[in-house]
Design an enzyme around this catalytic site. Structure first.
Site, PDB file in Angstrom:
ATOM      1  CG  HIS A   1      12.252  24.472 -18.993  1.00 15.27           C
ATOM      2  ND1 HIS A   1      10.970  23.987 -19.126  1.00 15.27           N
ATOM      3  CD2 HIS A   1      12.534  24.406 -17.662  1.00 15.27           C
ATOM      4  CE1 HIS A   1      10.507  23.621 -17.946  1.00 15.27           C
ATOM      5  NE2 HIS A   1      11.440  23.884 -17.030  1.00 15.27           N
TER       6      HIS A   1
ATOM      7  CG  HIS B   1       8.645  27.365 -18.014  1.00 17.76           C
ATOM      8  ND1 HIS B   1       9.992  27.181 -17.963  1.00 17.76           N
ATOM      9  CD2 HIS B   1       8.195  27.310 -16.737  1.00 17.76           C
ATOM     10  CE1 HIS B   1      10.362  27.040 -16.694  1.00 17.76           C
ATOM     11  NE2 HIS B   1       9.294  27.095 -15.935  1.00 17.76           N
TER      12      HIS B   1
ATOM     13  CB  CYS C   1      10.167  23.829  -0.461  1.00 18.12           C
ATOM     14  SG  CYS C   1      10.965  23.751  -2.085  1.00 18.12           S
TER      15      CYS C   1
ATOM     16  CB  CYS D   1       7.245  24.590  -3.196  1.00 17.74           C
ATOM     17  SG  CYS D   1       7.607  22.898  -3.586  1.00 17.74           S
TER      18      CYS D   1
ATOM     19  CB  CYS E   1      11.351  20.160  -1.362  1.00 20.96           C
ATOM     20  SG  CYS E   1      10.180  20.160  -2.711  1.00 20.96           S
TER      21      CYS E   1
ATOM     22  CG  HIS F   1      11.582  22.158  -6.219  1.00 19.14           C
ATOM     23  ND1 HIS F   1      10.370  22.349  -5.625  1.00 19.14           N
ATOM     24  CD2 HIS F   1      11.457  22.630  -7.492  1.00 19.14           C
ATOM     25  CE1 HIS F   1       9.536  22.922  -6.483  1.00 19.14           C
ATOM     26  NE2 HIS F   1      10.174  23.100  -7.623  1.00 19.14           N
TER      27      HIS F   1
ATOM     28  CE  LYS G   1      11.733  19.021 -11.445  1.00 18.67           C
ATOM     29  NZ  LYS G   1      12.228  20.005 -10.702  1.00 18.67           N
TER      30      LYS G   1
ATOM     31  CE  LYS H   1      20.227  27.698 -18.221  1.00 19.13           C
ATOM     32  NZ  LYS H   1      20.564  29.066 -17.961  1.00 19.13           N
TER      33      LYS H   1
END
Ligand code: MSP
Length: 511
Positions: free
Chosen positions: A18, A21, A126, A129, A143, A146, A294, A297
Site C-alpha cells: 500500500h 510501503h 504474534c 509481528c 497483540c 495488529h 491505520k 488491507k
C-alpha cells in the site's frame, strides 16, 4: 564521489503493497537519485521477505506451495514500484539462492564464534509481528499493534547471545552520532538497551517453510534473522569477495520506525558477532495513516500505489508523500489535502511557472536563450538567492531531511514567481527595453534550470520535460548535480521548446 549502498526494508509478501510501503521506497529512490546526481556510484536494493508464517499459512489455505504463492504475489510489488518510478538495482527475494547461501554462511560464523546455543522457549507469539511478545504487552490476549490473538509457542530452539552485545552496541551508537536517526529513535534504542537485553531465539522447529540452519537442518532460521541478512546477501556476501568489499558496509538502511529494534540492536549484534562492519546509518521514517486510520488491507483502509500513480502521475504522488512526511514524525494522508497540494503547489506554483517562462522566452526572444546584455546588481542578487538555497538544499539532502529540502526548492519557485510579477517582462517588451528583458528572461531560464535539477530526485518526469524544453541533456557520467550546479551555463542562442502543462489541473477525486 564514492560508492553509496542504500537499502529499504523488505516487505512481507502476504498482502500487496500500500502507499505506506511505497513511502519508504520513494524516499529511498529520492536519496538514490540524489546521490547518483552528486556523482556517487550507487547501489539500491529493495525486495520481499518470504519466509513468514503468514505466507506459509495462506499458501496452505489456498492449496498452493509457499513458493508458488510468493511467485504470484511478487509482481504486484514490482509493478507498484515501477509505477512510481522507483529505479532499484536489485530486487531481492529471501528465496533467492545467493541469499540462502548468505544466511547459512553468516549463521555458521556466529555459531563458530560460540554465540549460538540450544534451549527451550515458551512464549506468546504474534504472527503478524513475527515476534514473541511479553505477556504484559498483550491487551486481552491480543497483540496491541495488529489486534490479533497471540499464540502460545513452546519448543526447543537455538538462541543467539544478544545479551553479550549491549555494551558494544551502546558504544557504537555513542561513537557514531548518525548511526541511528532521527534522534528520538536513537534515544528509544538506547533506553531499550539500558533496560537489559535478553538472548533471542533464532530458529523454529515447527514449520517447514524457511532456510535450514547450517548446523541443524531439522530447524529453520527465524524469519527476522533471515530477512536482516538480505542486506549483506545483496552486497555479495556469499559470492564475490571483491564486490562485497567494495559495497559493504551499507551507507544507509531506510526503514520504518516500527522495526528499529531489529535493525538497531539485533542486526548490529549479529554483524559484530560475525566480525562484519556495521552499516553506517539507519534512517527510521514515520508512519502514514489514511484519513486518520491505520493503513491496512484487511480493514479496507489503504491506497494502491499503482492506482494513485495512474490518476495523478508518479511525480505528484512522490512529491506529496515526501513533502508531507516530516523527518521525525508521522503523516496523515487525506484526499482533500492531496488534491489541494496538487492544484496549488504543482499545477499553479511550479507548473505555471515553467510553462510561463518557456512561453515568454519563445515569444520575446525568438525561441532562443538570451545572453546577459547588461549584467547588473539585480542579476547578482537573483543568482545569490538561487546559489544560497541550493547549498542549503544540499545539506538537507545529505542529512535525509527530504521534506525540508523540498521546501528549499519551493522557496525558489515562489521567488521566481514573484520575480515574474515584479519585473513584468511583457511591459519591458512593450516598452522596447530589450536589454533588460533579455536579462530578466535569462535569470528566469537559469532559475528554472536550477529548480528542475533540485527537483529531479523527487519528480524525475517533470525535470526531464523541462530539460527538453531548455534544450539541455544533463549527462549521467559526472552526476547531474556537479554538471548542472554552476550558474549561467545555459548556452546563449540555444533553442527552446514549449513543454505544455507539466501538471494539468485536476478535479478532486477519491480513488
Ligand atoms: N519484512 C519486515 C521487514 C524486514 S527488513 C529486514 C517488515 N515488512 S512490512 O511489510 O511489514 O513492512 C515493510 C516496511 O514498510 C517497513 O519498513 C515498515 O515500517 C514500512 N511500512 C509499513 N506500513 C507503513 C506505513 N503505514 N507507513 C510508513 N511505512 C510503513 O516489517
Amino acid at each position: 564521489m564514492g560508492k553509496f549502498y542504500l537499502t529499504t526494508a523488505i516487505d512481507y509478501v502476504n498482502a500487496p503493497p500500500h502507499l505506506g510501503h511505497a513511502y519508504e521506497k520513494v524516499c529511498a529512490d529520492v536519496i538514490n537519485r540524489y546521490r547518483k546526481a552528486m556523482g556517487d556510484n550507487t547501489f539500491f536494493c529493495t525486495g520481499v521477505d518470504e519466509h513468514s508464517l503468514n505466507v506459509y499459512r495462506q499458501a496452505k489455505a489456498k492449496n498452493m506451495s509457499p513458493r508458488q504463492y510468493c511467485d504470484e504475489m511478487v509482481p504486484a510489488f514490482k509493478l507498484a514500484w515501477q509505477s512510481l518510478g522507483i529505479e532499484y538495482d536489485r530486487f531481492i527475494r529471501t528465496t533467492d539462492e545467493d541469499h540462502i547461501a548468505s544466511v547459512k554462511k553468516l549463521l555458521q560464523k556466529i555459531y563458530d564464534k560460540g554465540d549460538i546455543y540450544k534451549d527451550k522457549y515458551k512464549g506468546w507469539y504474534c504472527v503478524s509481528c513475527e515476534a514473541y511478545l511479553q505477556e504484559s504487552d498483550l491487551i486481552e490476549g491480543k497483540c496491541p499493534i495488529h489486534n490479533r490473538k497471540a499464540e502460545w509457542l513452546e519448543e526447543e530452539n537455538y538462541f543467539f547471545r544478544l545479551s553479550g552485545y549491549s555494551e558494544k552496541i551502546l558504544d557504537h551508537i555513542n561513537k557514531c552520532g548518525n548511526f541511528i536517526t532521527p534522534e528520538a529513535r536513537k534515544n528509544e534504542i538506547i533506553n531499550i538497551i539500558k533496560s537489559g537485553l535478553q538472548d533471542i531465539s533464532i530458529s523454529r522447529a515447527s514449520e517447514g517453510w524457511g532456510i535450514e540452519l547450517p548446523f541443524d537442518p531439522a530447524q529453520t532460521v527465524y524469519v527476522w534473522i533471515d530477512a536482516l541478512t538480505n542486506y549483506i546477501s545483496a552486497a555479495g556476501f556469499s559470492g564475490d569477495k571483491r564486490r562485497f568489499k567494495e559495497l559493504w558496509p551499507a551507507d544507509l538502511h531506510v526503514i520504518g520506525k516500527d522495526i528499529t529494534r531489529f535493525h538497531c540492536i539485533i542486526w548490529p549484534a549479529m554483524l559484530l558477532s560475525a566480525g562484519i562492519s556495521l552499516p553506517l546509518r539507519i534512517y527510521a521514517h514515520g508512519f502514514m495513516t489514511l484519513e486518520g486510520r491505520k493503513m491496512s488491507k484487511t480493514e479496507n483502509n489503504f491506497i494502491d500505489p499503482k492506482n494513485i500513480a495512474e490518476a495523478a502521475g508518479s511525480d505528484a504522488v512522490r512529491y506529496f508523500i515526501v513533502k508531507e512526511m516530516p523527518y521525525d514524525d508521522d503523516m496523515d494522508f487525506t484526499w482533500d489535502r492531496f488534491w489541494l497540494r496538487y492544484n496549488t503547489h504543482l499545477a499553479n506554483d511550479f507548473g505555471n511557472l515553467s510553462s510561463r517562462i518557456l512561453s515568454m522566452a519563445e515569444k520575446y526572444c525568438g525561441n532562443r536563450i538570451p545572453g546577459f546584455s547588461e549584467r547588473g546588481k539585480e542579476d547578482d542578487e537573483f543568482k545569490n538567492v538561487f546559489c544560497g538555497l541550493t547549498d542549503k538544499y544540499q545539506k538537507l539532502m545529505d542529512d535525509c531531511r527530504l521534506s525540508s529540502a523540498l521546501d528549499c526548492a519551493w522557496e525558489l519557485v515562489a521567488f521566481a514567481n514573484k520575480y515574474v510579477e515584479t519585473s513584468q517582462p511583457w511591459k519591458l517588451h512593450k516598452a522596447g527595453q530589450n536589454g533588460k528583458l533579455d536579462n530578466v528572461l535569462r535569470n528566469l531560464l537559469e532559475g528554472l534550470r536550477v529548480i528542475s535539477v533540485l527537483l529531479y530526485p523527487f519528480m524525475p518526469v517533470a525535470s526531464h520535460k523541462i530539460w527538453k524544453g531548455l534544450g539541455i541533456k544533463p549527462g549521467e557520467k559526472q552526476g547531474i548535480f556537479s554538471e548542472m550546479k554552476p550558474w549561467g551555463i545555459l548556452p546563449e542562442g540555444g533553442m527552446i521548446e514549449k513543454t505544455g502543462m507539466i501538471f494539468p489541473r485536476k478535479e478532486k477525486d477519491k480513488l
